[in-house]
Design a protein around this motif. Structure first.
Motif, PDB file in Angstrom:
ATOM      1  N   GLY A 107       0.777  -1.230   0.000  1.00 45.85           N
ATOM      2  CA  GLY A 107       0.000   0.000   0.000  1.00 45.85           C
ATOM      3  C   GLY A 107       0.806   1.277   0.000  1.00 45.85           C
ATOM      4  N   ALA A 108       2.137   1.175  -0.017  1.00 43.66           N
ATOM      5  CA  ALA A 108       2.950   2.393  -0.072  1.00 43.66           C
ATOM      6  C   ALA A 108       2.845   3.033  -1.454  1.00 43.66           C
ATOM      7  CB  ALA A 108       4.406   2.079   0.238  1.00 43.66           C
ATOM      8  N   ASP A 109       2.939   4.355  -1.485  1.00 46.63           N
ATOM      9  CA  ASP A 109       2.871   5.089  -2.749  1.00 46.63           C
ATOM     10  C   ASP A 109       4.248   5.293  -3.370  1.00 46.63           C
ATOM     11  OD1 ASP A 109      -0.101   6.158  -2.864  1.00 46.63           O
ATOM     12  OD2 ASP A 109       0.575   6.358  -0.808  1.00 46.63           O
ATOM     13  N   ASP A 110       5.289   5.204  -2.552  1.00 47.36           N
ATOM     14  CA  ASP A 110       6.649   5.397  -3.051  1.00 47.36           C
ATOM     15  C   ASP A 110       7.595   4.677  -2.097  1.00 47.36           C
ATOM     16  OD1 ASP A 110       8.748   6.254  -4.623  1.00 47.36           O
ATOM     17  OD2 ASP A 110       8.292   8.381  -4.448  1.00 47.36           O
ATOM     18  N   TYR A 111       8.804   4.381  -2.588  1.00 44.95           N
ATOM     19  CA  TYR A 111       9.772   3.603  -1.811  1.00 44.95           C
ATOM     20  C   TYR A 111      11.131   4.243  -2.017  1.00 44.95           C
ATOM     21  CZ  TYR A 111      11.641  -0.788   0.224  1.00 44.95           C
ATOM     22  OH  TYR A 111      12.237  -1.735   1.030  1.00 44.95           O
ATOM     23  N   VAL A 112      11.687   4.813  -0.949  1.00 43.83           N
ATOM     24  CA  VAL A 112      12.961   5.533  -1.031  1.00 43.83           C
ATOM     25  C   VAL A 112      13.979   4.817  -0.150  1.00 43.83           C
ATOM     26  CG1 VAL A 112      14.144   7.713  -0.585  1.00 43.83           C
ATOM     27  CG2 VAL A 112      11.797   7.714  -1.467  1.00 43.83           C
ATOM     28  N   VAL A 113      15.112   4.475  -0.743  1.00 49.50           N
ATOM     29  CA  VAL A 113      16.148   3.720  -0.034  1.00 49.50           C
ATOM     30  C   VAL A 113      17.165   4.676   0.587  1.00 49.50           C
ATOM     31  CG1 VAL A 113      17.996   2.011  -0.292  1.00 49.50           C
ATOM     32  CG2 VAL A 113      15.847   1.721  -1.555  1.00 49.50           C
ATOM     33  N   LYS A 114      17.507   4.422   1.840  1.00 49.76           N
ATOM     34  CA  LYS A 114      18.543   5.183   2.533  1.00 49.76           C
ATOM     35  C   LYS A 114      19.926   4.686   2.091  1.00 49.76           C
ATOM     36  CE  LYS A 114      15.690   5.349   6.745  1.00 49.76           C
ATOM     37  NZ  LYS A 114      15.612   4.905   8.158  1.00 49.76           N
ATOM     38  N   PRO A 115      20.900   5.578   2.013  1.00 52.11           N
ATOM     39  CA  PRO A 115      20.808   7.033   2.155  1.00 52.11           C
ATOM     40  C   PRO A 115      20.166   7.644   0.906  1.00 52.11           C
ATOM     41  CG  PRO A 115      23.029   6.435   1.550  1.00 52.11           C
ATOM     42  CD  PRO A 115      22.284   5.140   1.748  1.00 52.11           C
ATOM     43  N   PHE A 116      19.455   8.748   1.081  1.00 56.19           N
ATOM     44  CA  PHE A 116      18.742   9.361  -0.022  1.00 56.19           C
ATOM     45  C   PHE A 116      19.146  10.819  -0.147  1.00 56.19           C
ATOM     46  CE2 PHE A 116      16.115   9.091   3.804  1.00 56.19           C
ATOM     47  CZ  PHE A 116      15.966  10.432   4.115  1.00 56.19           C
ATOM     48  N   ASP A 117      18.894  11.377  -1.338  1.00 57.43           N
ATOM     49  CA  ASP A 117      19.139  12.805  -1.563  1.00 57.43           C
ATOM     50  C   ASP A 117      17.967  13.591  -0.996  1.00 57.43           C
ATOM     51  OD1 ASP A 117      20.681  14.997  -3.236  1.00 57.43           O
ATOM     52  OD2 ASP A 117      18.552  15.257  -3.681  1.00 57.43           O
ATOM     53  N   LEU A 118      18.261  14.547  -0.143  1.00 55.01           N
ATOM     54  CA  LEU A 118      17.203  15.275   0.560  1.00 55.01           C
ATOM     55  C   LEU A 118      16.316  16.063  -0.392  1.00 55.01           C
ATOM     56  CD1 LEU A 118      16.028  15.780   3.313  1.00 55.01           C
ATOM     57  CD2 LEU A 118      17.638  17.668   3.612  1.00 55.01           C
ATOM     58  N   GLU A 119      16.908  16.730  -1.388  1.00 56.85           N
ATOM     59  CA  GLU A 119      16.103  17.507  -2.324  1.00 56.85           C
ATOM     60  C   GLU A 119      15.187  16.605  -3.140  1.00 56.85           C
ATOM     61  OE1 GLU A 119      15.690  20.746  -2.513  1.00 56.85           O
ATOM     62  OE2 GLU A 119      17.027  20.916  -0.793  1.00 56.85           O
ATOM     63  N   GLU A 120      15.677  15.417  -3.486  1.00 57.92           N
ATOM     64  CA  GLU A 120      14.824  14.472  -4.216  1.00 57.92           C
ATOM     65  C   GLU A 120      13.659  14.021  -3.340  1.00 57.92           C
ATOM     66  OE1 GLU A 120      14.874  10.010  -6.209  1.00 57.92           O
ATOM     67  OE2 GLU A 120      16.780  10.996  -5.726  1.00 57.92           O
ATOM     68  N   LEU A 121      13.926  13.769  -2.052  1.00 53.22           N
ATOM     69  CA  LEU A 121      12.849  13.377  -1.157  1.00 53.22           C
ATOM     70  C   LEU A 121      11.802  14.478  -1.048  1.00 53.22           C
ATOM     71  CD1 LEU A 121      11.532  11.486   0.906  1.00 53.22           C
ATOM     72  CD2 LEU A 121      12.987  12.540   2.663  1.00 53.22           C
ATOM     73  N   LEU A 122      12.245  15.730  -0.918  1.00 53.59           N
ATOM     74  CA  LEU A 122      11.295  16.845  -0.830  1.00 53.59           C
ATOM     75  C   LEU A 122      10.451  16.940  -2.102  1.00 53.59           C
ATOM     76  CD1 LEU A 122      13.536  19.574   0.839  1.00 53.59           C
ATOM     77  CD2 LEU A 122      11.694  18.260   1.909  1.00 53.59           C
ATOM     78  N   ALA A 123      11.080  16.695  -3.254  1.00 53.60           N
ATOM     79  CA  ALA A 123      10.335  16.721  -4.512  1.00 53.60           C
ATOM     80  C   ALA A 123       9.316  15.590  -4.565  1.00 53.60           C
ATOM     81  CB  ALA A 123      11.301  16.617  -5.696  1.00 53.60           C
ATOM     82  N   ARG A 124       9.679  14.424  -4.064  1.00 54.13           N
ATOM     83  CA  ARG A 124       8.743  13.297  -4.044  1.00 54.13           C
ATOM     84  C   ARG A 124       7.563  13.588  -3.112  1.00 54.13           C
ATOM     85  NH1 ARG A 124      10.770   7.974  -5.624  1.00 54.13           N
ATOM     86  NH2 ARG A 124      12.819   8.162  -6.576  1.00 54.13           N
ATOM     87  N   ILE A 125       7.847  14.232  -1.985  1.00 60.47           N
ATOM     88  CA  ILE A 125       6.770  14.611  -1.064  1.00 60.47           C
ATOM     89  C   ILE A 125       5.810  15.565  -1.750  1.00 60.47           C
ATOM     90  CG2 ILE A 125       6.261  15.918   1.042  1.00 60.47           C
ATOM     91  CD1 ILE A 125       8.892  14.755   2.195  1.00 60.47           C
ATOM     92  N   ARG A 126       6.357  16.604  -2.395  1.00 64.22           N
ATOM     93  CA  ARG A 126       5.492  17.572  -3.082  1.00 64.22           C
ATOM     94  C   ARG A 126       4.655  16.889  -4.157  1.00 64.22           C
ATOM     95  NH1 ARG A 126      10.329  20.680  -2.743  1.00 64.22           N
ATOM     96  NH2 ARG A 126      10.823  20.275  -4.937  1.00 64.22           N
ATOM     97  N   ALA A 127       5.273  15.975  -4.906  1.00 60.06           N
ATOM     98  CA  ALA A 127       4.556  15.295  -5.989  1.00 60.06           C
ATOM     99  C   ALA A 127       3.416  14.445  -5.445  1.00 60.06           C
ATOM    100  CB  ALA A 127       5.525  14.433  -6.792  1.00 60.06           C
ATOM    101  N   ARG A 128       3.667  13.728  -4.344  1.00 61.53           N
ATOM    102  CA  ARG A 128       2.624  12.871  -3.769  1.00 61.53           C
ATOM    103  C   ARG A 128       1.478  13.701  -3.198  1.00 61.53           C
ATOM    104  NH1 ARG A 128       2.451   8.276  -6.215  1.00 61.53           N
ATOM    105  NH2 ARG A 128       4.585   7.587  -6.646  1.00 61.53           N
ATOM    106  N   ILE A 129       1.802  14.827  -2.578  1.00 67.41           N
ATOM    107  CA  ILE A 129       0.746  15.686  -2.047  1.00 67.41           C
ATOM    108  C   ILE A 129      -0.064  16.290  -3.185  1.00 67.41           C
ATOM    109  CG2 ILE A 129       0.297  17.836  -0.786  1.00 67.41           C
ATOM    110  CD1 ILE A 129       2.624  17.112   1.048  1.00 67.41           C
ATOM    111  N   ARG A 130       0.626  16.734  -4.253  1.00 68.25           N
ATOM    112  CA  ARG A 130      -0.093  17.252  -5.420  1.00 68.25           C
ATOM    113  C   ARG A 130      -1.066  16.223  -5.958  1.00 68.25           C
ATOM    114  NH1 ARG A 130       4.919  19.181  -7.399  1.00 68.25           N
ATOM    115  NH2 ARG A 130       4.964  17.479  -8.898  1.00 68.25           N
ATOM    116  N   HIS A 131      -0.577  14.999  -6.091  1.00 67.50           N
ATOM    117  CA  HIS A 131      -1.409  13.933  -6.657  1.00 67.50           C
ATOM    118  C   HIS A 131      -2.625  13.669  -5.772  1.00 67.50           C
ATOM    119  CE1 HIS A 131      -2.332  10.315  -8.960  1.00 67.50           C
ATOM    120  NE2 HIS A 131      -2.485   9.676  -7.819  1.00 67.50           N
ATOM    121  N   SER A 132      -2.426  13.656  -4.466  1.00 60.49           N
ATOM    122  CA  SER A 132      -3.529  13.362  -3.554  1.00 60.49           C
ATOM    123  C   SER A 132      -4.559  14.477  -3.532  1.00 60.49           C
ATOM    124  CB  SER A 132      -3.005  13.122  -2.135  1.00 60.49           C
ATOM    125  OG  SER A 132      -2.504  14.307  -1.562  1.00 60.49           O
TER     126      SER A 132
END
Length: 233
Positions: A107-132
């Motif tokens: 049921g997860a919408d996205d899967y990010v593996v550590k260590p991750f790029d912080l700016e990419e994570l922020l972009a993924r958050i914005r994209a998921r919120i936009r979609h919702s």
């Protein structure tokens, strides 16, 4: 304990739940998310994450899989069993393909593996919120204003509004980060390349034009923080 109560905040549309048991990573992520404008509740085990998701409406959940008391995958399954459709991004060191499949199928919408790029994570958050929220990546909408990034058109209450190139770029930069303040330097970087000479009042002129054409309440100014387009009223 989070101490979250149902319907606690009128601003819950931009409240995130961070479920992470690593003290250093959790504290750093919470600071970063707060810095860019989110309100963050931090759960340090799976039981706490499940309880928080039941008590509070979140814009998005960041979920570590290696949580104590209740594993993150089990927490994910229990949240989804409650018919909770909140976007969930898994943050984990588990990087095997079968683990990713299990998380996404759970049921997860996205899967990010550590260590991750912080700016990419922020972009993924914005994209998921936009979609919702029902916003596509090409059309941004708030308070009667619709900005079509692909067609480069703007409408106010379905009526076309002519913007200058600079007004359009400034508005696009603000609406991509609705609910967050964007400082003047960041806005200038959308208009000029590094070698160009920046005109001192360009942003102020663009903001004035946007308010005149689209409404004075479309853009909020805060000294020391910059400019913001509020979320939908």
């Amino acid at each position: 304990m989070l101490g979250v109560q149902p319907n606690e905040s009128a601003g819950s549309a931009m409240r995130l739940l961070l479920a992470e048991d690593d003290q250093m990573l959790g504290a750093g992520l919470k600071r970063t998310l707060q810095r860019v404008g989110y309100t963050v509740d931090w759960a340090m085990d799976g039981e706490e994450a499940i309880a928080a998701a039941r008590a509070q409406d979140y814009a998005l959940i960041l979920l570590d899989l290696g949580l104590p008391r209740v594993d993150g995958l089990q927490a994910l399954l229990e949240i989804r069993a409650q018919k909770d459709l909140t976007p969930i991004i898994i943050l984990t060191a588990r990087d095997r393909p079968d683990q990713k499949v299990e998380g996404l199928d759970g049921g997860a919408d996205d899967y990010v593996v550590k260590p991750f790029d912080l700016e990419e994570l922020l972009a993924r958050i914005r994209a998921r919120i936009r979609h919702s929220e029902g916003r596509s990546g090409d059309v941004l909408v708030t308070r009667g204003v619709a900005l079509d990034l692909a067609a480069r058109t703007t409408t106010l209450n379905d009526q076309a509004v002519a913007l200058t190139a600079k007004e359009f770029k400034v508005l696009a930069a603000l609406m991509r980060r609705m609910g967050q303040f964007v400082n003047k330097d960041e806005l200038e970087s959308t208009l000029y390349d590094a070698a160009a000479e920046v005109e001192s009042n360009t942003i102020e002129v663009a903001i004035y034009g946007l308010r005149r054409k689209l409404g004075a309440d479309l853009i909020v100014t805060a000294r020391g923080l910059g400019y913001m387009t509020p979320l939908k009223s």
